[in-house]
Design an enzyme around this catalytic site. Structure first.
Site, PDB file in Angstrom:
ATOM      1  N   ASN A  11       7.610  -6.246  26.456  1.00  0.00           N
ATOM      2  CA  ASN A  11       7.089  -6.525  27.725  1.00  0.00           C
ATOM      3  C   ASN A  11       5.455  -6.906  27.448  1.00  0.00           C
ATOM      4  OD1 ASN A  11       5.668  -6.584  30.247  1.00  0.00           O
ATOM      5  ND2 ASN A  11       5.731  -4.285  30.311  1.00  0.00           N
ATOM      6  N   LYS A  13       3.421  -8.237  29.398  1.00  0.00           N
ATOM      7  CA  LYS A  13       2.224  -7.760  30.365  1.00  0.00           C
ATOM      8  C   LYS A  13       1.599  -9.068  30.412  1.00  0.00           C
ATOM      9  CE  LYS A  13       2.795  -3.011  29.317  1.00  0.00           C
ATOM     10  NZ  LYS A  13       2.192  -1.689  29.523  1.00  0.00           N
ATOM     11  N   HIS A  97       7.900  -1.074  36.912  1.00  0.00           N
ATOM     12  CA  HIS A  97       7.199  -0.710  35.879  1.00  0.00           C
ATOM     13  C   HIS A  97       6.388   0.286  36.547  1.00  0.00           C
ATOM     14  CE1 HIS A  97       4.484  -0.620  32.582  1.00  0.00           C
ATOM     15  NE2 HIS A  97       5.253  -0.964  31.842  1.00  0.00           N
ATOM     16  N   GLU A  99       3.096   0.241  36.201  1.00  0.00           N
ATOM     17  CA  GLU A  99       1.856  -0.369  36.525  1.00  0.00           C
ATOM     18  C   GLU A  99       2.117  -1.171  37.831  1.00  0.00           C
ATOM     19  OE1 GLU A  99       1.436  -2.597  32.945  1.00  0.00           O
ATOM     20  OE2 GLU A  99       0.960  -0.908  31.784  1.00  0.00           O
ATOM     21  N   GLU A 169       9.916   5.493  31.001  1.00  0.00           N
ATOM     22  CA  GLU A 169       8.590   5.431  30.495  1.00  0.00           C
ATOM     23  C   GLU A 169       7.519   6.561  31.098  1.00  0.00           C
ATOM     24  OE1 GLU A 169       8.126   1.127  29.170  1.00  0.00           O
ATOM     25  OE2 GLU A 169       7.508   1.275  31.046  1.00  0.00           O
ATOM     26  N   GLY A 175       0.345   2.684  26.589  1.00  0.00           N
ATOM     27  CA  GLY A 175      -0.784   1.947  26.332  1.00  0.00           C
ATOM     28  C   GLY A 175      -1.743   3.137  25.774  1.00  0.00           C
ATOM     29  N   SER A 214       4.023   3.452  23.816  1.00  0.00           N
ATOM     30  CA  SER A 214       3.435   3.673  22.661  1.00  0.00           C
ATOM     31  C   SER A 214       4.613   3.837  21.548  1.00  0.00           C
ATOM     32  CB  SER A 214       2.703   4.969  22.723  1.00  0.00           C
ATOM     33  OG  SER A 214       1.340   4.750  23.397  1.00  0.00           O
TER      34      SER A 214
HETATM   35  P1  PGA Z   1       3.006   0.332  25.344  1.00  0.00           P
HETATM   36  O1  PGA Z   1       3.790  -0.257  26.911  1.00  0.00           O
HETATM   37  O2  PGA Z   1       4.154   0.067  24.514  1.00  0.00           O
HETATM   38  O3  PGA Z   1       1.873  -0.647  25.361  1.00  0.00           O
HETATM   39  O4  PGA Z   1       2.805   1.542  25.711  1.00  0.00           O
HETATM   40  C1  PGA Z   1       5.059  -0.064  27.236  1.00  0.00           C
HETATM   41  C2  PGA Z   1       5.507  -0.756  28.604  1.00  0.00           C
HETATM   42  O5  PGA Z   1       4.403  -0.516  29.221  1.00  0.00           O
HETATM   43  O6  PGA Z   1       6.487  -1.027  29.008  1.00  0.00           O
END
Ligand code: PGA
Length: 250
Positions: A11, A13, A97, A99, A169, A175, A214
């Site tokens: 992903n 983003k 997601h 976000e 998640e 993140g 992460s």
């Molecule tokens: P990250 O994001 O690996 O940077 O923690 C995962 C995601 O949001 O899909």
């Protein structure tokens, strides 16, 4: 128990550029070769789907999108329909997601509508679910996951999960560099599978449940070795080719 093929999905983003995507995707494709036993998907920003689709020609890596409209077509400025994603060869679409849920106010119902759009068009949704830190601390993790899943089951029907992937998640791990332990993740993955099995045990047994939050080159293997973890949804580490390759090989 069914043998589930692992899936690792990148992903990206809102990252990348025409100039930087090219070497990144080339290194990923070259590094995977033809031998990877896992399925690998890359989800770039919409605007780069065409560029990445071209770069993936002839490789086993598949294309995905990060979001989609819940509607078919029409006067919806700034939105992207699932038929358009199909046009560019997308096979997967991330829906729900965290976000999108937190920054763009997507409700459980809206996520369910997007999920339905995706399955009805023959593509595969990657349905993200996960709890906030305060929800985990209040002991509400399973309630939150159940609510997020049930909204989609109710609208789309359990049968449509045979085409879907779920990604667990935990929001506190995204993140942040704070990964769930393999045991913490496994516990929720098992809960998700049992929740789906209430409706259809074959669907629950076959569905791939990814962990995201992460995942790094040095923790992927431990996570992916857990019984109900069938791969990962990778944010930050998917932007560094060698890290992503290490994760794919885990
Ligand atoms: P990250 O994001 O690996 O940077 O923690 C995962 C995601 O949001 O899909």
């Amino acid at each position: 128990m069914s043998e589930r093929q692992k899936l690792v999905a990148a992903n990206w983003k809102m990252n990348g550029s025409l100039a930087s995507n090219q070497p990144l995707i080339a290194e990923i494709v070259a590094g995977l070769g033809e031998t990877s036993g896992s399925e690998v998907a890359v989800c770039p920003p919409f605007i780069y789907l065409s560029q990445i689709a071209d770069s993936l020609q002839g490789s086993s890596v598949v294309l995905g999108a990060q979001n989609v409209s819940h509607l078919d077509a029409g006067a919806y400025t700034g939105e992207t329909a699932v038929s358009m994603l199909k046009d560019f060869g997308c096979q997967y679409v991330i829906v729900g997601h965290s976000e999108r849920r937190s920054l763009y106010a997507e409700t459980d119902e809206r996520v369910a509508e997007k999920f339905l759009q995706v399955v009805q068009s023959g593509l595969r949704p990657i349905l993200c679910v996960g709890e906030l830190l305060e929800e985990r601390e209040a002991g509400e993790t399973e309630d939150v996951i159940a609510r997020q899943l049930d909204a989609v089951i109710e609208l789309a029907g359990i049968e449509n999960f045979s085409q879907a992937v779920v990604a667990y998640e935990p929001v506190w791990a995204i993140g942040t560099g704070k990964t769930a332990t393999p045991e913490q993740a496994q516990q929720v993955h098992e809960f998700i599978r049992l929740r789906l099995a209430r409706h259809d045990s074959d669907v629950a047994d076959a569905i791939r449940i990814l962990y995201g939050g992460s995942v790094k080159a040095d923790n992927a293997e431990q996570l992916f070795n857990m019984a109900d973890i069938d791969g990962g949804l990778i944010g930050g580490a998917s932007l560094i080719a060698q890290d992503f390759l290490t994760i794919c090989k885990a």
